[in-house]
Write a protein that holds these residues in place. Structure first.
Motif, PDB file in Angstrom:
ATOM      1  N   PHE A 171     -36.783  14.122 -17.360  1.00  9.22           N
ATOM      2  CA  PHE A 171     -35.530  13.436 -17.682  1.00  9.22           C
ATOM      3  C   PHE A 171     -35.039  12.660 -16.455  1.00  9.22           C
ATOM      4  O   PHE A 171     -34.809  13.259 -15.398  1.00  9.22           O
ATOM      5  N   PRO A 172     -34.847  11.359 -16.566  1.00 11.54           N
ATOM      6  CA  PRO A 172     -34.311  10.592 -15.436  1.00 11.54           C
ATOM      7  C   PRO A 172     -32.874  11.012 -15.135  1.00 11.54           C
ATOM      8  O   PRO A 172     -32.110  11.327 -16.052  1.00 11.54           O
ATOM      9  N   PRO A 173     -32.463  11.024 -13.875  1.00 15.54           N
ATOM     10  CA  PRO A 173     -31.067  11.325 -13.548  1.00 15.54           C
ATOM     11  C   PRO A 173     -30.144  10.169 -13.945  1.00 15.54           C
ATOM     12  O   PRO A 173     -30.611   9.075 -14.286  1.00 15.54           O
ATOM     13  N   HIS A 174     -28.841  10.433 -13.870  1.00 14.24           N
ATOM     14  CA  HIS A 174     -27.874   9.429 -14.313  1.00 14.24           C
ATOM     15  C   HIS A 174     -27.998   8.126 -13.535  1.00 14.24           C
ATOM     16  O   HIS A 174     -27.870   7.034 -14.122  1.00 14.24           O
ATOM     17  N   LYS A 175     -28.257   8.214 -12.246  1.00 10.90           N
ATOM     18  CA  LYS A 175     -28.311   6.997 -11.432  1.00 10.90           C
ATOM     19  C   LYS A 175     -29.385   6.043 -11.960  1.00 10.90           C
ATOM     20  O   LYS A 175     -29.146   4.832 -12.096  1.00 10.90           O
ATOM     21  N   GLN A 176     -30.584   6.577 -12.260  1.00  9.53           N
ATOM     22  CA  GLN A 176     -31.655   5.734 -12.771  1.00  9.53           C
ATOM     23  C   GLN A 176     -31.361   5.273 -14.200  1.00  9.53           C
ATOM     24  O   GLN A 176     -31.631   4.125 -14.561  1.00  9.53           O
ATOM     25  N   MET A 177     -30.806   6.166 -15.034  1.00  8.71           N
ATOM     26  CA  MET A 177     -30.488   5.791 -16.417  1.00  8.71           C
ATOM     27  C   MET A 177     -29.454   4.675 -16.459  1.00  8.71           C
ATOM     28  O   MET A 177     -29.581   3.711 -17.226  1.00  8.71           O
TER      29      MET A 177
ATOM     30  N   VAL B  33     -31.045   1.391 -15.350  1.00 12.98           N
ATOM     31  CA  VAL B  33     -31.983   0.802 -16.309  1.00 12.98           C
ATOM     32  C   VAL B  33     -31.287   0.373 -17.598  1.00 12.98           C
ATOM     33  O   VAL B  33     -31.495  -0.739 -18.102  1.00 12.98           O
ATOM     34  N   PHE B  34     -30.426   1.242 -18.172  1.00 14.22           N
ATOM     35  CA  PHE B  34     -29.823   0.969 -19.480  1.00 14.22           C
ATOM     36  C   PHE B  34     -28.357   0.554 -19.412  1.00 14.22           C
ATOM     37  O   PHE B  34     -27.838   0.014 -20.382  1.00 14.22           O
ATOM     38  N   GLY B  35     -27.691   0.844 -18.291  1.00 18.94           N
ATOM     39  CA  GLY B  35     -26.285   0.495 -18.144  1.00 18.94           C
ATOM     40  C   GLY B  35     -25.372   1.629 -18.582  1.00 18.94           C
ATOM     41  O   GLY B  35     -25.700   2.394 -19.494  1.00 18.94           O
ATOM     42  N   GLU B  36     -24.220   1.736 -17.928  1.00 15.18           N
ATOM     43  CA  GLU B  36     -23.274   2.814 -18.245  1.00 15.18           C
ATOM     44  C   GLU B  36     -22.662   2.654 -19.634  1.00 15.18           C
ATOM     45  O   GLU B  36     -22.214   3.639 -20.219  1.00 15.18           O
ATOM     46  N   GLU B  37     -22.656   1.448 -20.154  1.00 17.06           N
ATOM     47  CA  GLU B  37     -22.117   1.271 -21.504  1.00 17.06           C
ATOM     48  C   GLU B  37     -22.995   1.985 -22.541  1.00 17.06           C
ATOM     49  O   GLU B  37     -22.526   2.300 -23.639  1.00 17.06           O
ATOM     50  N   ILE B  38     -24.244   2.254 -22.205  1.00 17.65           N
ATOM     51  CA  ILE B  38     -25.149   2.983 -23.101  1.00 17.65           C
ATOM     52  C   ILE B  38     -25.145   4.472 -22.782  1.00 17.65           C
ATOM     53  O   ILE B  38     -24.950   5.313 -23.669  1.00 17.65           O
TER      54      ILE B  38
ATOM     55  N   SER C 177     -21.087   9.137 -15.151  1.00 15.63           N
ATOM     56  CA  SER C 177     -21.791  10.308 -14.612  1.00 15.63           C
ATOM     57  C   SER C 177     -21.204  11.601 -15.170  1.00 15.63           C
ATOM     58  O   SER C 177     -21.931  12.577 -15.404  1.00 15.63           O
ATOM     59  N   SER C 178     -19.884  11.625 -15.397  1.00 20.72           N
ATOM     60  CA  SER C 178     -19.263  12.827 -15.967  1.00 20.72           C
ATOM     61  C   SER C 178     -19.696  13.030 -17.416  1.00 20.72           C
ATOM     62  O   SER C 178     -19.941  14.160 -17.856  1.00 20.72           O
ATOM     63  N   ASN C 179     -19.809  11.933 -18.190  1.00 20.43           N
ATOM     64  CA  ASN C 179     -20.320  12.032 -19.567  1.00 20.43           C
ATOM     65  C   ASN C 179     -21.754  12.578 -19.561  1.00 20.43           C
ATOM     66  O   ASN C 179     -22.105  13.471 -20.335  1.00 20.43           O
ATOM     67  N   PHE C 180     -22.558  12.003 -18.690  1.00 18.26           N
ATOM     68  CA  PHE C 180     -23.967  12.386 -18.593  1.00 18.26           C
ATOM     69  C   PHE C 180     -24.094  13.863 -18.214  1.00 18.26           C
ATOM     70  O   PHE C 180     -24.956  14.583 -18.728  1.00 18.26           O
ATOM     71  N   ALA C 181     -23.201  14.304 -17.281  1.00 16.12           N
ATOM     72  CA  ALA C 181     -23.228  15.699 -16.842  1.00 16.12           C
ATOM     73  C   ALA C 181     -22.719  16.647 -17.922  1.00 16.12           C
ATOM     74  O   ALA C 181     -22.883  17.868 -17.797  1.00 16.12           O
ATOM     75  N   THR C 182     -22.120  16.101 -18.969  1.00 16.65           N
ATOM     76  CA  THR C 182     -21.618  16.940 -20.076  1.00 16.65           C
ATOM     77  C   THR C 182     -22.683  17.155 -21.139  1.00 16.65           C
ATOM     78  O   THR C 182     -22.910  18.276 -21.593  1.00 16.65           O
ATOM     79  N   TYR C 183     -23.365  16.041 -21.563  1.00 21.29           N
ATOM     80  CA  TYR C 183     -24.287  16.196 -22.684  1.00 21.29           C
ATOM     81  C   TYR C 183     -25.729  16.511 -22.268  1.00 21.29           C
ATOM     82  O   TYR C 183     -26.529  16.958 -23.099  1.00 21.29           O
ATOM     83  N   MET C 184     -26.085  16.296 -20.990  1.00 26.60           N
ATOM     84  CA  MET C 184     -27.475  16.543 -20.605  1.00 26.60           C
ATOM     85  C   MET C 184     -27.801  18.011 -20.302  1.00 26.60           C
ATOM     86  O   MET C 184     -28.917  18.464 -20.619  1.00 26.60           O
ATOM     87  N   PRO C 185     -26.909  18.801 -19.694  1.00 28.98           N
ATOM     88  CA  PRO C 185     -27.270  20.204 -19.410  1.00 28.98           C
ATOM     89  C   PRO C 185     -27.721  20.989 -20.637  1.00 28.98           C
ATOM     90  O   PRO C 185     -28.740  21.712 -20.569  1.00 28.98           O
ATOM     91  N   PRO C 186     -27.025  20.895 -21.800  1.00 23.28           N
ATOM     92  CA  PRO C 186     -27.539  21.609 -22.979  1.00 23.28           C
ATOM     93  C   PRO C 186     -28.932  21.137 -23.390  1.00 23.28           C
ATOM     94  O   PRO C 186     -29.760  21.930 -23.846  1.00 23.28           O
ATOM     95  N   ILE C 187     -29.180  19.816 -23.228  1.00 25.75           N
ATOM     96  CA  ILE C 187     -30.503  19.272 -23.551  1.00 25.75           C
ATOM     97  C   ILE C 187     -31.568  19.897 -22.652  1.00 25.75           C
ATOM     98  O   ILE C 187     -32.655  20.291 -23.102  1.00 25.75           O
TER      99      ILE C 187
END
Length: 241
Positions: free
Chosen positions: A181-187, A190-195, A199-209
């Motif tokens: 899984f790429p970290p938030h910085k790379q994501m 590559v895809f933009g924060e609008e997608i 970082s706080s959103n990413f840190a919320t939904y990625m840990p369960p994944i």
């Protein structure tokens, strides 16, 4: 260059010490008609000998560190060494030609690298592919012919919420399309924060994944339904039935 002031002064004083002591004592004997004892003369000559040793050492030091003697020796020996080593003017010319060819090859390679970077700078899509490439599992036998980045781009267009990004990454890893899984910085790059979200959103939904990826038993029915739907979307975007 080493400091030669001290050796130079030592040379001068030792020269005086080696030459002067016997002279005044001998002159005193001649003028006074009195002969000094052998003990005194031994002390005089001892001073002269010690001074002479210091004189020789100082002179040797100055010769070694001031006179470029190693260059003179190299110039004298180098032609002889070249003869015995079998080197001649032709060999030297060949070496020079070889060196010139190596330099030209290096410059050509450098020019190609600069052109690649310039092309990447002109084409942001290529730069995004290069950034995402380390996470693609190239050892996967069923890897789609379409770039994984392009597949995710197509899927992300229909995302209804940020956590769908995490589900898509989980499915891509489950399909062995990506190796990690790429970290938030790379994501975000590559895809933009609008997608992908902040970082706080990413840190919320990625840990369960990540937890479900490590331990599949943690997946609930709702998540499994989302995974089935997301895998269908991924295969459709990749042109896989």
């Amino acid at each position: 260059m080493p400091n030669i002031n001290k050796p130079f002064y030592a040379l001068a004083y030792s020269a005086l010490g080696a030459a002067l002591p016997p002279m005044p004592f001998k002159a005193a004997e001649i003028v006074s008609g009195f002969s000094f004892s052998s003990v005194i003369w031994k002390l005089v000559w001892l001073v002269s000998i010690v001074s002479f040793i210091i004189l020789a050492g100082s002179l040797l030091y100055i010769i070694i560190y001031v006179v470029p003697i190693e260059k003179l020796i190299y110039k004298a020996i180098h032609p002889i060494v070249c003869i015995f080593a079998g080197k001649d003017e032709v060999g030297t010319s060949n070496d020079a030609t070889k060196s010139t060819e190596e330099i030209s090859a290096a410059n050509h390679s450098k020019d190609q690298t600069e052109e690649q970077f310039a092309q990447m700078a002109e084409d942001p899509l290529d730069e995004r592919h290069a950034m995402f490439l380390p996470y693609v599992n190239e050892d996967c036998k069923e890897l789609p012919s379409m770039p994984i980045l392009d597949i995710l781009d197509e899927v992300f267009k229909g995302n209804r919420q940020k956590k769908d990004v995490g589900t898509a990454l989980y499915c891509a890893k489950s399909l062995k399309w990506i190796s990690s899984f790429p970290p938030h910085k790379q994501m975000a790059a590559v895809f933009g924060e609008e997608i992908v979200g902040s970082s706080s959103n990413f840190a919320t939904y990625m840990p369960p994944i990540r937890e479900i990826d490590r331990d599949y038993s943690r997946a609930d029915n709702d998540f499994l339904v989302e995974v089935r739907g997301m895998k269908t979307r991924l295969r459709k975007a990749a042109g896989i039935n």
